[in-house]
Design a protein around this motif. Structure first.
Motif, PDB file in Angstrom:
ATOM      1  N   GLU A  25       0.847  -1.189   0.000  1.00 46.24           N
ATOM      2  CA  GLU A  25       0.000   0.000   0.000  1.00 46.24           C
ATOM      3  C   GLU A  25       0.889   1.249   0.000  1.00 46.24           C
ATOM      4  O   GLU A  25       1.988   1.252   0.559  1.00 46.24           O
ATOM      5  N   VAL A  26       0.400   2.314  -0.644  1.00 54.10           N
ATOM      6  CA  VAL A  26       1.143   3.568  -0.737  1.00 54.10           C
ATOM      7  C   VAL A  26       0.421   4.632   0.077  1.00 54.10           C
ATOM      8  O   VAL A  26      -0.791   4.801  -0.044  1.00 54.10           O
ATOM      9  N   GLY A  27       1.151   5.350   0.908  1.00 51.70           N
ATOM     10  CA  GLY A  27       0.577   6.418   1.711  1.00 51.70           C
ATOM     11  C   GLY A  27       1.484   6.761   2.868  1.00 51.70           C
ATOM     12  O   GLY A  27       2.494   6.079   3.108  1.00 51.70           O
ATOM     13  N   GLY A  28       1.142   7.820   3.599  1.00 53.92           N
ATOM     14  CA  GLY A  28       1.996   8.276   4.679  1.00 53.92           C
ATOM     15  C   GLY A  28       2.140   7.265   5.807  1.00 53.92           C
ATOM     16  O   GLY A  28       3.253   6.950   6.239  1.00 53.92           O
ATOM     17  N   LEU A  29       1.017   6.747   6.301  1.00 52.57           N
ATOM     18  CA  LEU A  29       1.059   5.735   7.360  1.00 52.57           C
ATOM     19  C   LEU A  29       1.836   4.515   6.898  1.00 52.57           C
ATOM     20  O   LEU A  29       2.696   3.980   7.612  1.00 52.57           O
ATOM     21  N   GLU A  30       1.523   4.061   5.675  1.00 55.32           N
ATOM     22  CA  GLU A  30       2.152   2.869   5.142  1.00 55.32           C
ATOM     23  C   GLU A  30       3.671   3.036   5.044  1.00 55.32           C
ATOM     24  O   GLU A  30       4.439   2.138   5.409  1.00 55.32           O
ATOM     25  N   SER A  31       4.103   4.190   4.538  1.00 56.06           N
ATOM     26  CA  SER A  31       5.543   4.450   4.422  1.00 56.06           C
ATOM     27  C   SER A  31       6.205   4.489   5.787  1.00 56.06           C
ATOM     28  O   SER A  31       7.278   3.913   5.994  1.00 56.06           O
ATOM     29  N   HIS A  32       5.577   5.185   6.713  1.00 57.44           N
ATOM     30  CA  HIS A  32       6.139   5.317   8.058  1.00 57.44           C
ATOM     31  C   HIS A  32       6.388   3.945   8.681  1.00 57.44           C
ATOM     32  O   HIS A  32       7.494   3.647   9.145  1.00 57.44           O
ATOM     33  N   VAL A  33       5.352   3.097   8.685  1.00 59.34           N
ATOM     34  CA  VAL A  33       5.466   1.806   9.364  1.00 59.34           C
ATOM     35  C   VAL A  33       6.426   0.884   8.610  1.00 59.34           C
ATOM     36  O   VAL A  33       7.254   0.201   9.217  1.00 59.34           O
ATOM     37  N   HIS A  34       6.341   0.890   7.290  1.00 57.70           N
ATOM     38  CA  HIS A  34       7.202   0.012   6.496  1.00 57.70           C
ATOM     39  C   HIS A  34       8.674   0.326   6.717  1.00 57.70           C
ATOM     40  O   HIS A  34       9.479  -0.561   7.029  1.00 57.70           O
ATOM     41  N   PHE A  35       9.054   1.591   6.571  1.00 59.53           N
ATOM     42  CA  PHE A  35      10.467   1.936   6.686  1.00 59.53           C
ATOM     43  C   PHE A  35      10.967   1.827   8.125  1.00 59.53           C
ATOM     44  O   PHE A  35      12.117   1.453   8.368  1.00 59.53           O
ATOM     45  N   LEU A  36      10.102   2.120   9.100  1.00 60.30           N
ATOM     46  CA  LEU A  36      10.495   1.941  10.491  1.00 60.30           C
ATOM     47  C   LEU A  36      10.739   0.460  10.781  1.00 60.30           C
ATOM     48  O   LEU A  36      11.760   0.094  11.386  1.00 60.30           O
ATOM     49  N   CYS A  37       9.818  -0.402  10.367  1.00 65.41           N
ATOM     50  CA  CYS A  37       9.976  -1.842  10.620  1.00 65.41           C
ATOM     51  C   CYS A  37      11.215  -2.377   9.917  1.00 65.41           C
ATOM     52  O   CYS A  37      11.968  -3.182  10.483  1.00 65.41           O
ATOM     53  N   ARG A  38      11.428  -1.936   8.697  1.00 63.07           N
ATOM     54  CA  ARG A  38      12.604  -2.397   7.952  1.00 63.07           C
ATOM     55  C   ARG A  38      13.891  -1.999   8.657  1.00 63.07           C
ATOM     56  O   ARG A  38      14.834  -2.792   8.753  1.00 63.07           O
ATOM     57  N   ALA A  39      13.939  -0.755   9.166  1.00 61.19           N
ATOM     58  CA  ALA A  39      15.139  -0.289   9.863  1.00 61.19           C
ATOM     59  C   ALA A  39      15.368  -1.065  11.153  1.00 61.19           C
ATOM     60  O   ALA A  39      16.510  -1.422  11.481  1.00 61.19           O
ATOM     61  N   GLU A  50       4.080 -13.438   4.612  1.00 63.74           N
ATOM     62  CA  GLU A  50       5.340 -13.341   3.870  1.00 63.74           C
ATOM     63  C   GLU A  50       6.374 -12.633   4.732  1.00 63.74           C
ATOM     64  O   GLU A  50       6.043 -11.974   5.725  1.00 63.74           O
ATOM     65  N   THR A  51       7.628 -12.790   4.349  1.00 67.35           N
ATOM     66  CA  THR A  51       8.698 -11.998   4.933  1.00 67.35           C
ATOM     67  C   THR A  51       9.102 -10.951   3.911  1.00 67.35           C
ATOM     68  O   THR A  51       9.483 -11.287   2.786  1.00 67.35           O
ATOM     69  N   LEU A  52       8.953  -9.685   4.276  1.00 65.36           N
ATOM     70  CA  LEU A  52       9.180  -8.562   3.374  1.00 65.36           C
ATOM     71  C   LEU A  52      10.244  -7.656   3.978  1.00 65.36           C
ATOM     72  O   LEU A  52      10.041  -7.082   5.047  1.00 65.36           O
ATOM     73  N   ASP A  53      11.393  -7.552   3.317  1.00 69.14           N
ATOM     74  CA  ASP A  53      12.501  -6.715   3.812  1.00 69.14           C
ATOM     75  C   ASP A  53      12.890  -7.082   5.246  1.00 69.14           C
ATOM     76  O   ASP A  53      13.155  -6.209   6.072  1.00 69.14           O
ATOM     77  N   GLY A  54      12.892  -8.395   5.545  1.00 68.76           N
ATOM     78  CA  GLY A  54      13.287  -8.846   6.867  1.00 68.76           C
ATOM     79  C   GLY A  54      12.199  -8.765   7.916  1.00 68.76           C
ATOM     80  O   GLY A  54      12.441  -9.102   9.084  1.00 68.76           O
ATOM     81  N   VAL A  55      10.988  -8.331   7.531  1.00 68.45           N
ATOM     82  CA  VAL A  55       9.861  -8.177   8.453  1.00 68.45           C
ATOM     83  C   VAL A  55       8.827  -9.260   8.150  1.00 68.45           C
ATOM     84  O   VAL A  55       8.436  -9.450   6.993  1.00 68.45           O
ATOM     85  N   GLU A  56       8.375  -9.979   9.190  1.00 69.14           N
ATOM     86  CA  GLU A  56       7.327 -10.983   9.014  1.00 69.14           C
ATOM     87  C   GLU A  56       5.970 -10.282   8.996  1.00 69.14           C
ATOM     88  O   GLU A  56       5.645  -9.520   9.916  1.00 69.14           O
ATOM     89  N   VAL A  57       5.184 -10.548   7.949  1.00 70.66           N
ATOM     90  CA  VAL A  57       3.921  -9.833   7.748  1.00 70.66           C
ATOM     91  C   VAL A  57       2.777 -10.842   7.652  1.00 70.66           C
ATOM     92  O   VAL A  57       2.823 -11.764   6.831  1.00 70.66           O
TER      93      VAL A  57
END
Length: 381
Positions: free
Chosen positions: A13-27, A50-57
């Motif tokens: 998903e694309v959006g502010g919340l989505e970006s925030h959580v995705h990049f934080l979890c990845r880091a 799935e495992t996405l960028d090292g994060v289990e989803v």
């Protein structure tokens, strides 16, 4: 640490919340933490696990993108979240619908619960006689509350007196969001300026007022615009552009994959955010990270990140004010300077690394407060 997050939407998903959580979890995952996310099956295609960028989803049912749908998703996700929560050190709710699963997973355990309030949905409902006591109970139940802007933090503290809510601006992955090789060549008199408006087409994002400002801008400078995003307002906005005689100057590109955004931003001259309501806009920070000056409305968290050192602010719902600001910036000889300063500020104040640092610090502080159980005497189980 074993970190379990709940968020209604997550990548792709694309959006502010989505970006925030995705990049934080990845880091956080890149730093060696176990990071798990329970989210919604909001799009066809991505698997239930799935495992996405090292994060289990894990993805669970979302019947509709409205209050009822979010509530059904929240309740339906509880079994999976409680199961995963049994192993978690930290439970983190990343939106309103995520709070009940976190509180239920905590149960009678000592697992700390962190909440983050991101969006205009919180601000819209804050005055509701129905939602206000619910928010108060959520705020009081959490071990630590975060808010994406000082405005949201202030409203939350007014709802729940004596509860501290920490304002923490969203972050940007500055390695992903940087000026790319697709950057436009130095402008000459033959090329129009390009404005980019990365906004979902919903009323609160104010894109109508940008469309109404375009004829005024076009009278003063050679200009074209691309609008990145989709939503229920699209057909009406396209019709409005035709009525105002600027449909040949505005391209509605719809939602674009996140990976395309650095190139789209880098191909533009000025980013525009005509919002009527806003937290700390991730999209604005992403534009700044790509060295774009920003023209935005003076609402919500936007004044916390934007001033005349990186662009400027105008009045909301005022096409003439927006047009004056855009014209002034486009005619300025400081565009490159403003863009360079914008990226410098993002790196120093709003990078994703800074965001991950604060979350690690917060999680460790909360875990340190949990009373340590005495060691079992020899011979006892």
């Amino acid at each position: 640490m074993n970190i379990l997050m709940h968020t209604v939407y997550y990548a792709p998903e694309v959006g502010g919340l989505e970006s925030h959580v995705h990049f934080l979890c990845r880091a956080l995952a890149a730093r060696g933490h176990t990071v798990r996310v329970v989210t919604s099956a909001s799009q066809p295609g991505p698997p239930a696990y799935e495992t996405l960028d090292g994060v289990e989803v894990w993805r669970t049912l979302l019947p509709a993108r409205n209050t009822v749908g979010w509530a059904v998703h929240s309740l339906g996700s509880v079994p999976r979240f409680v199961e995963l929560g049994a192993e978690a050190d930290i439970l983190h709710a990343q939106d309103i619908a995520a709070v009940p699963p976190c509180l239920l997973a905590r149960g009678t355990t000592e697992t700390p619960v962190v909440t983050t309030y991101h969006t205009s949905h919180f601000l819209r409902r804050a005055g509701s006689r129905f939602w206000r006591p619910i928010f108060r109970s959520f705020l009081r139940a959490a071990d630590h509350n975060l808010a994406a802007s000082r405005e949201i933090a202030g409203v939350a503290e007014e709802i729940a007196p004596r509860v501290c809510v920490e304002p923490l601006a969203n972050g940007v992955d500055t390695e992903t969001f940087r000026r790319t090789e697709t950057s436009r060549a130095a402008r000459d008199a033959t090329r129009p300026f390009r404005l980019i408006v990365p906004r979902r087409l919903v009323e609160k994002n104010g894109v109508e007022h940008f469309v109404r400002a375009m004829p005024l801008i076009a009278r003063a400078v050679a200009v074209e615009a691309v609008i990145i995003g989709d939503g229920p307002e699209r057909a009406r906005l396209e019709s409005l552009a035709r009525e105002l005689g600027v449909s040949d100057r505005i391209s509605f590109l719809g939602t674009r994959p996140h990976a395309e955004m650095p190139g789209l931003l880098s191909s533009s001259d000025l980013a525009v955010f005509p919002s009527l309501m806003e937290a700390t806009s991730v999209a604005a920070l992403e534009a700044m990270a790509c060295e774009l000056p920003v023209a935005a409305t003076n609402v919500g968290g936007l004044p916390e990140i934007i001033d005349d050192g990186v662009g400027g602010l105008c009045e909301p719902a005022d096409p003439a004010s927006l047009a004056r600001l855009a014209i002034s910036l486009l005619r300025s000889a400081r565009m490159q300077e403003l863009g360079a300063e914008a990226r410098r500020r993002v790196i120093s104040r709003w990078s994703n690394e800074r965001l991950a640092d604060r979350h690690e610090e917060l999680y460790r502080d909360l875990l340190a407060r949990i009373p340590k159980l005495p060691a079992n005497p020899i011979g006892r189980p």
